[in-house]
Design a protein around this motif. Sequence first.
Motif, PDB file in Angstrom:
ATOM      1  N   GLU A 152      40.654  42.735  49.632  1.00  0.00           N
ATOM      2  CA  GLU A 152      39.754  43.443  50.533  1.00  0.00           C
ATOM      3  C   GLU A 152      38.332  42.891  50.510  1.00  0.00           C
ATOM      4  O   GLU A 152      37.495  43.314  51.317  1.00  0.00           O
ATOM      5  CB  GLU A 152      39.730  44.934  50.186  1.00  0.00           C
TER       6      GLU A 152
ATOM      7  N   ASP B 294      39.740  40.447  44.907  1.00  0.00           N
ATOM      8  CA  ASP B 294      40.451  41.507  45.607  1.00  0.00           C
ATOM      9  C   ASP B 294      40.686  41.097  47.069  1.00  0.00           C
ATOM     10  O   ASP B 294      39.772  40.587  47.729  1.00  0.00           O
ATOM     11  CB  ASP B 294      39.627  42.800  45.563  1.00  0.00           C
TER      12      ASP B 294
ATOM     13  N   PRO C  10      34.441  45.416  46.900  1.00  0.00           N
ATOM     14  CA  PRO C  10      35.312  46.585  46.986  1.00  0.00           C
ATOM     15  C   PRO C  10      35.717  47.112  45.611  1.00  0.00           C
ATOM     16  O   PRO C  10      35.839  46.345  44.654  1.00  0.00           O
ATOM     17  CB  PRO C  10      36.533  46.058  47.748  1.00  0.00           C
ATOM     18  N   LYS C  11      35.855  48.445  45.540  1.00  0.00           N
ATOM     19  CA  LYS C  11      36.441  49.147  44.394  1.00  0.00           C
ATOM     20  C   LYS C  11      35.565  49.135  43.144  1.00  0.00           C
ATOM     21  O   LYS C  11      36.025  49.490  42.068  1.00  0.00           O
ATOM     22  CB  LYS C  11      37.835  48.593  44.076  1.00  0.00           C
TER      23      LYS C  11
ATOM     24  N   HIS D  88      37.175  41.902  41.211  1.00  0.00           N
ATOM     25  CA  HIS D  88      36.647  42.431  42.465  1.00  0.00           C
ATOM     26  C   HIS D  88      36.359  41.307  43.461  1.00  0.00           C
ATOM     27  O   HIS D  88      36.525  41.489  44.663  1.00  0.00           O
ATOM     28  CB  HIS D  88      35.394  43.252  42.194  1.00  0.00           C
TER      29      HIS D  88
ATOM     30  N   ASN E  44      29.917  50.647  44.598  1.00  0.00           N
ATOM     31  CA  ASN E  44      30.108  50.205  45.986  1.00  0.00           C
ATOM     32  C   ASN E  44      29.378  51.118  46.959  1.00  0.00           C
ATOM     33  O   ASN E  44      29.476  52.346  46.880  1.00  0.00           O
ATOM     34  CB  ASN E  44      31.601  50.180  46.326  1.00  0.00           C
TER      35      ASN E  44
END
Length: 239
Positions: free
Chosen positions: A116, A114, A29-30, A111, A34
């Motif tokens: 998420e 993260d 994510p991010k 990341h 992505n």
Amino acid sequence: MTDIFFPEVLGTATLLLLGAGVVANAVLPKTNGNGGGFLMINFGWGLGVFAGVYVAYKSGAHLNPAVTIGLVASGDDLGGDTALKVLVYLVAQMIGAFLGAVLAWAAYRKHFDDPEADPDAQLACFSTGPGISAPLWNVITEVIGTFVLVFVVIAFGHTPSGLGPLAVALLVVGIGASLGGPTGYAINPARDLGPRIAHALLPIKGKGGSNWSYAWIPVVAPLIGGALAGVAAHAFAYA
């Protein structure tokens, strides 16, 4: 044996840094990449091979136990002291793969951590897994993919193409694009096992298991495929 060991470590680490890195860029994510998709991953791995081959040129740039085993199966004695050299190649490739995966993790540390980040996506940055779990057919897929890789690499070595590392890089992109769907195309035991060990050891927040029940397939199947490719290359006078 240092002329084999250190180039193989550095070359394989380069391969895994860029290969694991492109997967992380595509699935975590991010990141700015992505959602880049499977073709982006194919090209990233191909370019990782391209860079790794240049870095490891002094050792012959095997970067893959299946290539080493395939060359021996084709009748190449690796310049003498074959058994010892095979051992050095395999150890160096495993160390390099582990280190490259750790460097990719460090580059994407925030990341990976993260909240998420999906555990399956985290694992995919390190190692392969099947789209449909069917061990026999997963093995067959990896054997076929690795056979193509090693057989064509041996043919490249006896063809005045002049393309060198670029030819191998494009071959890896092609294998990924055409045969990579069922299993993620490990086609390299070190590429899968070294990073899988890194995944198990690294302090990644929220990670799941390392899928050890599948881990034998991307080790055993590429070795079978590489050996068969070497035998075939010798039989058909490509070696």
